[in-house]
Design an enzyme around this catalytic site. Structure first.
Site, PDB file in Angstrom:
ATOM      1  N   SER A  11       0.797  -1.226   0.000  1.00  0.00           N
ATOM      2  CA  SER A  11       0.000   0.000   0.000  1.00  0.00           C
ATOM      3  C   SER A  11       0.830   1.277   0.000  1.00  0.00           C
ATOM      4  CB  SER A  11      -0.940   0.007   1.215  1.00  0.00           C
ATOM      5  OG  SER A  11      -0.204   0.011   2.427  1.00  0.00           O
ATOM      6  N   SER A 134      17.251  -7.054   2.612  1.00  0.00           N
ATOM      7  CA  SER A 134      17.873  -5.763   2.880  1.00  0.00           C
ATOM      8  C   SER A 134      19.381  -5.893   2.878  1.00  0.00           C
ATOM      9  CB  SER A 134      17.418  -5.222   4.241  1.00  0.00           C
ATOM     10  OG  SER A 134      18.159  -4.076   4.609  1.00  0.00           O
ATOM     11  N   TYR A 144      16.825  -6.221  13.132  1.00  0.00           N
ATOM     12  CA  TYR A 144      16.342  -6.066  11.758  1.00  0.00           C
ATOM     13  C   TYR A 144      17.271  -6.789  10.783  1.00  0.00           C
ATOM     14  CZ  TYR A 144      15.324  -3.891   7.255  1.00  0.00           C
ATOM     15  OH  TYR A 144      15.035  -3.684   5.924  1.00  0.00           O
ATOM     16  N   ALA A 146      19.414  -9.181  11.387  1.00  0.00           N
ATOM     17  CA  ALA A 146      19.375 -10.627  11.622  1.00  0.00           C
ATOM     18  C   ALA A 146      18.111 -11.241  11.026  1.00  0.00           C
ATOM     19  CB  ALA A 146      19.460 -10.911  13.111  1.00  0.00           C
ATOM     20  N   ALA A 147      16.987 -10.544  11.142  1.00  0.00           N
ATOM     21  CA  ALA A 147      15.739 -11.051  10.577  1.00  0.00           C
ATOM     22  C   ALA A 147      15.831 -11.140   9.056  1.00  0.00           C
ATOM     23  CB  ALA A 147      14.575 -10.162  10.989  1.00  0.00           C
ATOM     24  N   LYS A 148      16.421 -10.138   8.422  1.00  0.00           N
ATOM     25  CA  LYS A 148      16.571 -10.168   6.967  1.00  0.00           C
ATOM     26  C   LYS A 148      17.586 -11.223   6.526  1.00  0.00           C
ATOM     27  CE  LYS A 148      13.685  -6.923   5.598  1.00  0.00           C
ATOM     28  NZ  LYS A 148      12.431  -7.311   4.879  1.00  0.00           N
TER      29      LYS A 148
END
Length: 240
Positions: A11, A134, A144, A146-148
């Site tokens: 969106s 990322s 962030y 580590a999650a990516k």
């Protein structure tokens, strides 16, 4: 009717531009987002279908799968973002540290895992799953990053599972992209200048830089590209 494209987090920002490009090609585009009013407004502006959905909540993802339709050709897992930017900079306790890490893992990893799992039986041969990672995954000291990084690893693994069905899976990893809400107003001019200076071509990226690559990966021209992480950062991080 053309292909059915599902774009989580479609969106605003890069996701909106991805949706616009697919819609202009004649595809049946479904966008999702956490804010119903924004999803409805963007869907109306682009002439696509909008479904309010928090991709980190299993029940909402299950509902999305039912509403998306029986067949999906392309899934773009765009939903995510650095949740630390909404929580302030102080970590007062181990409980807060745990909550911060869990929030980024849910937003950036589990959102893709849940949505892909929910739509897996609907994905069509010749289709594609494109996960948006990322450059931060290359410097993964933060929750962030580590999650990516985990997203890219999972993406490479599930590629092997979906390949026999004729479905490709890749990760697109942007660097600094302007004209988005990623930094939530917290990017200083000094930091912006540093990010641009780190590139080889000395410019910021824009949503079209990422959207164009996603469109290519979803095309017939990319059927032998799978299990990869493709970087879009102007040379700020290089691979070989």
């Amino acid at each position: 009717m053309g292909r059915t494209i599902v774009i989580t987090g479609g969106s605003a920002g890069i996701g909106r531009r991805v949706a616009q490009r697919f819609a202009e090609s004649g595809a049946d585009v479904v966008i999702t987002g956490r804010t119903p009013d924004r999803v409805e407004r963007t869907a109306g502006e682009l002439g696509v279908r909008g479904i309010a959905c928090d991709a980190g909540i299993p029940a909402e993802v299950a509902r999305l799968a039912e509403q998306a339709g029986p067949c999906v050709d392309v899934l773009v897992n765009m939903a995510g973002g650095n949740t630390d930017l909404t929580r302030g900079s102080e970590t007062a306790s181990l409980e807060e540290l745990s909550a911060r890490w869990q929030a980024n893992l849910t937003a950036n990893l589990m959102s893709a895992v849940l949505t892909t799992s929910a739509l897996r039986g609907r994905l069509q041969p010749g289709g594609a799953v494109i996960n948006v990672g990322s450059i931060g995954a290359e410097y993964a000291a933060s929750s962030y990053g580590a999650a990516k990084a985990a997203l890219a690893a999972w993406s490479a693994g599930i590629s092997a599972q979906l390949a026999p069905a004729g479905i490709t899976v890749n990760t697109v990893a942007p660097g600094y992209i302007e004209d988005t809400e990623f930094f939530r107003g917290q990017l200083t001019e000094e930091r912006r200048a540093t990010l641009i200076d780190s590139t080889h071509n000395k410019r910021a990226g824009n949503p079209d830089d990422v959207a164009g690559l996603i469109e290519f990966l979803a095309s017939p021209h990319a059927r032998h590209i799978t299990g990869q992480t493709l970087h879009v950062n102007g040379g700020a991080h290089t691979t070989r």
